[in-house]
Motif scaffolding. Structure first.
Motif, PDB file in Angstrom:
ATOM      1  N   UNK A 241     113.960  13.434  24.433  1.00 12.96           N
ATOM      2  CA  UNK A 241     114.377  12.066  24.131  1.00 12.96           C
ATOM      3  C   UNK A 241     115.847  11.867  24.446  1.00 12.96           C
ATOM      4  N   UNK A 242     116.142  10.926  25.346  1.00 11.63           N
ATOM      5  CA  UNK A 242     117.519  10.608  25.669  1.00 11.63           C
ATOM      6  C   UNK A 242     118.048   9.520  24.731  1.00 11.63           C
ATOM      7  N   UNK A 243     119.351   9.532  24.554  1.00 10.97           N
ATOM      8  CA  UNK A 243     119.973   8.494  23.739  1.00 10.97           C
ATOM      9  C   UNK A 243     119.800   7.120  24.389  1.00 10.97           C
ATOM     10  N   UNK A 244     119.767   6.104  23.546  1.00  8.71           N
ATOM     11  CA  UNK A 244     119.729   4.724  24.033  1.00  8.71           C
ATOM     12  C   UNK A 244     121.055   4.012  23.826  1.00  8.71           C
ATOM     13  N   UNK A 245     121.946   4.601  23.037  1.00  7.26           N
ATOM     14  CA  UNK A 245     123.242   3.988  22.784  1.00  7.26           C
ATOM     15  C   UNK A 245     124.105   4.056  24.049  1.00  7.26           C
ATOM     16  N   UNK A 246     124.878   2.999  24.293  1.00  3.16           N
ATOM     17  CA  UNK A 246     125.772   2.975  25.455  1.00  3.16           C
ATOM     18  C   UNK A 246     127.078   3.668  25.098  1.00  3.16           C
ATOM     19  N   UNK A 247     127.466   4.651  25.896  1.00  4.40           N
ATOM     20  CA  UNK A 247     128.689   5.396  25.613  1.00  4.40           C
ATOM     21  C   UNK A 247     129.731   5.137  26.700  1.00  4.40           C
ATOM     22  N   UNK A 248     130.977   4.938  26.266  1.00  4.38           N
ATOM     23  CA  UNK A 248     132.073   4.740  27.199  1.00  4.38           C
ATOM     24  C   UNK A 248     132.426   6.075  27.856  1.00  4.38           C
ATOM     25  N   UNK A 249     132.756   6.075  29.137  1.00  2.23           N
ATOM     26  CA  UNK A 249     133.169   7.330  29.806  1.00  2.23           C
ATOM     27  C   UNK A 249     134.402   7.910  29.123  1.00  2.23           C
ATOM     28  N   UNK A 250     134.573   9.213  29.250  1.00  3.49           N
ATOM     29  CA  UNK A 250     135.741   9.888  28.706  1.00  3.49           C
ATOM     30  C   UNK A 250     136.619  10.354  29.872  1.00  3.49           C
ATOM     31  N   UNK A 251     137.915  10.131  29.744  1.00  5.69           N
ATOM     32  CA  UNK A 251     138.842  10.566  30.792  1.00  5.69           C
ATOM     33  C   UNK A 251     139.486  11.881  30.386  1.00  5.69           C
ATOM     34  N   UNK A 252     139.363  12.884  31.236  1.00  3.30           N
ATOM     35  CA  UNK A 252     139.928  14.204  30.941  1.00  3.30           C
ATOM     36  C   UNK A 252     141.453  14.141  31.009  1.00  3.30           C
ATOM     37  N   UNK A 253     142.101  14.919  30.116  1.00  3.11           N
ATOM     38  CA  UNK A 253     143.549  15.028  30.121  1.00  3.11           C
ATOM     39  C   UNK A 253     143.977  16.431  30.497  1.00  3.11           C
ATOM     40  N   UNK A 254     145.238  16.731  30.330  1.00  2.00           N
ATOM     41  CA  UNK A 254     145.743  18.073  30.631  1.00  2.00           C
ATOM     42  C   UNK A 254     145.605  19.007  29.437  1.00  2.00           C
ATOM     43  N   UNK A 255     144.579  18.813  28.638  1.00  4.02           N
ATOM     44  CA  UNK A 255     144.326  19.623  27.458  1.00  4.02           C
ATOM     45  C   UNK A 255     142.868  19.422  27.076  1.00  4.02           C
ATOM     46  N   UNK A 256     142.428  20.125  26.053  1.00  2.00           N
ATOM     47  CA  UNK A 256     141.037  20.010  25.635  1.00  2.00           C
ATOM     48  C   UNK A 256     140.823  18.737  24.833  1.00  2.00           C
ATOM     49  N   UNK A 257     139.798  17.992  25.183  1.00  2.00           N
ATOM     50  CA  UNK A 257     139.392  16.799  24.444  1.00  2.00           C
ATOM     51  C   UNK A 257     138.029  17.080  23.827  1.00  2.00           C
ATOM     52  N   UNK A 258     137.877  16.809  22.544  1.00  2.11           N
ATOM     53  CA  UNK A 258     136.611  17.028  21.846  1.00  2.11           C
ATOM     54  C   UNK A 258     135.885  15.704  21.666  1.00  2.11           C
ATOM     55  N   UNK A 259     134.624  15.658  22.078  1.00  2.97           N
ATOM     56  CA  UNK A 259     133.782  14.467  21.942  1.00  2.97           C
ATOM     57  C   UNK A 259     132.681  14.813  20.952  1.00  2.97           C
ATOM     58  N   UNK A 260     132.718  14.213  19.782  1.00  7.49           N
ATOM     59  CA  UNK A 260     131.867  14.617  18.652  1.00  7.49           C
ATOM     60  C   UNK A 260     131.012  13.431  18.219  1.00  7.49           C
ATOM     61  N   UNK A 261     129.678  13.573  18.261  1.00  7.50           N
ATOM     62  CA  UNK A 261     128.786  12.455  17.939  1.00  7.50           C
ATOM     63  C   UNK A 261     127.570  12.915  17.141  1.00  7.50           C
ATOM     64  N   UNK A 262     126.964  11.959  16.446  1.00  4.06           N
ATOM     65  CA  UNK A 262     125.592  12.071  15.979  1.00  4.06           C
ATOM     66  C   UNK A 262     124.692  11.485  17.067  1.00  4.06           C
ATOM     67  N   UNK A 263     123.447  11.914  17.123  1.00  3.85           N
ATOM     68  CA  UNK A 263     122.516  11.409  18.128  1.00  3.85           C
ATOM     69  C   UNK A 263     122.331   9.910  17.929  1.00  3.85           C
ATOM     70  N   UNK A 264     122.551   9.151  19.002  1.00  6.21           N
ATOM     71  CA  UNK A 264     122.471   7.687  18.946  1.00  6.21           C
ATOM     72  C   UNK A 264     123.413   7.095  17.889  1.00  6.21           C
ATOM     73  N   UNK A 265     124.421   7.886  17.518  1.00  3.87           N
ATOM     74  CA  UNK A 265     125.392   7.459  16.487  1.00  3.87           C
ATOM     75  C   UNK A 265     124.725   7.159  15.152  1.00  3.87           C
ATOM     76  N   UNK A 266     123.563   7.768  14.911  1.00 12.69           N
ATOM     77  CA  UNK A 266     122.857   7.591  13.643  1.00 12.69           C
ATOM     78  C   UNK A 266     123.245   8.732  12.703  1.00 12.69           C
ATOM     79  N   UNK A 267     124.020   8.421  11.705  1.00  6.72           N
ATOM     80  CA  UNK A 267     124.381   9.437  10.720  1.00  6.72           C
ATOM     81  C   UNK A 267     123.848   9.051   9.354  1.00  6.72           C
ATOM     82  N   UNK A 268     123.687  10.041   8.517  1.00  4.45           N
ATOM     83  CA  UNK A 268     123.117   9.809   7.193  1.00  4.45           C
ATOM     84  C   UNK A 268     123.982   8.833   6.411  1.00  4.45           C
ATOM     85  N   UNK A 269     123.375   7.806   5.854  1.00  3.27           N
ATOM     86  CA  UNK A 269     124.169   6.851   5.067  1.00  3.27           C
ATOM     87  C   UNK A 269     124.895   7.567   3.930  1.00  3.27           C
ATOM     88  N   UNK A 270     126.134   7.181   3.728  1.00  2.00           N
ATOM     89  CA  UNK A 270     126.930   7.808   2.684  1.00  2.00           C
ATOM     90  C   UNK A 270     126.447   7.323   1.319  1.00  2.00           C
TER      91      UNK A 270
END
Length: 581
Positions: A241-270
């Protein structure tokens, strides 16, 4: 080759103008240490800048560091802004072995602390630490040691050696909520990230040595051709199953960039629950410390970034007991103090001079957190009580993230007058009254029991069904006498001893602490070995073929305290603690 941080023009100018450069006030040993090396930081307190209205840290009760790691991706702001992540002077660092960021007194006006910055601050692996931002105090902000600046005292910016980082993208995916919803199985499922239309399987992370429903994948310049300034499209895939949420591209820098997500941005309600903070100011008013007609009291802590501006307690019925209900995230532990008129001055805030914070655990049913100002009632003295909850943690009847333990007895109206919640500052299963409880000196013997979640239910309180109370004769503290009681087991049931188990002496294992191989020997044939961490999570379950000995590889366990549980024939269960080093 290692190289040292290059300073911006403004910082060079600061060093040129300062009568004492910070390098003379704070030194790092070894001089070429990186943020991932163990190093010793030494403060020359007598050479430091002391702000107006403050005193030297040498006059305080202790010397502590209020500091943060400064990462490469914020290098443009070096010398002007505070780092992140950080450790407050009155907080527990992430690195094992520290209660507080306290410096040792070298006896010559200098103070030192030995630590590994990446571990100390909890820096994510792969990040580049270019330096440390810091100020020092004497256990409270009445005492300070700072750097010299062109406009007076300023923060220390302490450079570290580092390798210039190369472009990298770390993709992280959390599928724990999808697993909870029944959409994913960590045992059989797979996670992928699709970068620029190329699908790549992600690596599954572990809790201890147990697979978790969290995944990551690191793409680097050397291995994957990641180029600074280039934009990359990406989305995640869970099994088929692929995500259906639209994600903006990430631009690499001169260092490590961390991209951290929940699947489809669905996280457990607080989930959240209410704590009603209650503070008895009657004794403070009697002693003239608080004037109800003109003064106010607030609460400041982790619940509001230590800013009580909008957190004033109110006295609805005029009994000088103030309250404020606050809705907080479920299963969090709040640290806080009360203040008079929003001041941190010693005569206006609780437990001054580096004293402890209060603690309160948010539980699903909600609760009252009742206190007396500064734990001060005439005729009462501090009493430190400790209870070992390891047996309850092992049984699952007490979960550190979900429950709290308090003491109720003649000292606090059996929990009706105020709460004395215990706190596990060492994460070893032993809970301690911190700040100390307080009880009447002399007179009748103090009687008390420990409880889970402030409940008198049979499965929550000690010695139920009319069982005996614990007893202690409170000593007068004149002359430096302290009331510090020995650690007891909750319900006096030691780890591994209950109605259905054999004494833990029949489980023989070594070494303890263990670094790699644990040798387990038992008189009863073993069917299963389990290891439970201090959070109550089972991290190992090993089926055995009725063996009386076994060599268990513990090398992949994180450092810390664990519970070894051995299940054998004829209903045998034996348990014991061990430390992984």
């Amino acid at each position: 080759m290692r190289k040292f941080l290059l300073f911006g023009f403004s910082f060079i100018l600061l060093l040129a103008m300062a009568p004492r450069a910070h390098s003379q006030i704070v030194t790092i040993t070894p001089a070429n240490a990186t943020g991932w090396d163990e190093l010793t930081l030494t403060l020359d307190a007598n050479a430091a800048c002391v702000p107006d209205g403050k005193q030297s840290v040498t006059l305080g009760s202790t010397v502590r560091m209020h500091s943060a790691a400064f990462l490469y991706d914020n290098i443009d702001n070096w010398g002007t802004t505070w780092g992140d992540p950080g450790v407050d002077y009155d907080a527990k660092p992430k690195e094992e072995g520290f209660d507080f960021p306290t410096l040792a007194d070298n006896g010559d006006g200098t103070y030192s602390i030995t630590f590994t910055p990446a571990k100390f601050y909890g820096v994510e692996e792969g990040s580049t630490i270019i330096g440390i931002t810091a100020v020092f105090n004497g256990g409270s902000w009445d005492y300070e040691a700072k750097d010299f600046g062109d406009d007076g005292c300023g923060d220390f910016y302490i450079p570290l050696a580092y390798d210039p980082p190369t472009p990298a993208l770390k993709f992280k995916l959390d599928l724990t909520y999808q697993e909870e919803l029944g959409n994913f199985d960590r045992a059989t499922g797979k996670a992928y990230v699709i970068v620029n239309d190329t699908e790549m399987e992600m690596d599954q992370l572990l809790i201890g040595i147990v697979p978790d429903a969290r995944y990551e994948l690191l793409l680097t310049e050397a291995d994957d051709g990641i180029t600074a300034g280039t934009s990359y499209t990406y989305k995640f895939k869970m099994d088929d199953t692929e995500e259906t949420v639209a994600r903006e591209p990430v631009e690499a820098g001169n260092f490590q960039i961390t991209i951290d997500h929940f699947f489809n941005d669905e996280e457990k309600p607080v989930e959240n629950a209410e704590i009603n903070f209650m503070l008895d100011m009657r004794y403070a008013a009697r002693e003239g410390l608080f004037v109800p007609e003109t003064d106010y009291v607030d609460i400041a802590g982790s619940l509001n970034s230590w800013d009580g501006t909008d957190y004033h307690l109110t006295d609805a019925d005029g009994d000088t007991v103030y309250e404020i209900p606050v809705v907080l995230d479920l299963l969090t532990r709040v640290e806080y103090k009360y203040r008079i008129n929003g001041s941190w001055d010693d005569d206006k805030s609780e437990f001054p001079g580096g004293g402890p914070n209060r603690h309160a655990t948010v539980i699903k049913s909600g609760r009252d957190a009742k206190s007396v100002w500064n734990n001060n009632i005439p005729g009462m003295v501090p009493v430190t009580l400790s209870v070992d909850m390891s047996n309850e943690i092992a049984k699952g009847t007490f979960v550190p993230q979900e429950n709290y333990v308090d003491v109720a007895g003649s000292l606090n109206g059996w929990g009706g007058d105020w709460n004395d919640e215990l706190f596990d500052g060492e994460a070893d299963g032993i809970y301690v009254t911190n700040p100390a409880a307080f009880a009447p000196v002399g007179g009748d013997t103090m009687q008390y029991k420990f409880r889970i979640d402030g409940s008198w239910d049979d499965d929550k309180s000690e010695f139920p069904g009319g069982g005996p109370n614990r007893k202690y004769v409170v000593l007068d503290t004149v002359g430096g006498v302290e009331n510090i009681l020995d650690v007891v087991w909750f319900n006096d049931v030691a780890l591994g001893i209950n109605a259905h188990s054999i004494l833990l002496e029949e489980v023989s294992f070594y070494p303890n602490p263990v670094s790699d191989i644990m040798y387990i020997e038992n008189k009863v044939n073993m069917k299963e070995i389990r290891i439970i961490n201090i959070l109550g999570q089972e991290v190992v379950r090993m089926r055995l073929d009725n063996s009386q000995s076994y060599q268990l590889n513990t090398s992949e366990l994180d450092r810390g305290l664990y519970i070894l549980s051995v299940v054998g024939e004829n209903g045998y269960v034996g348990t014991a603690k061990f430390i992984k080093q």
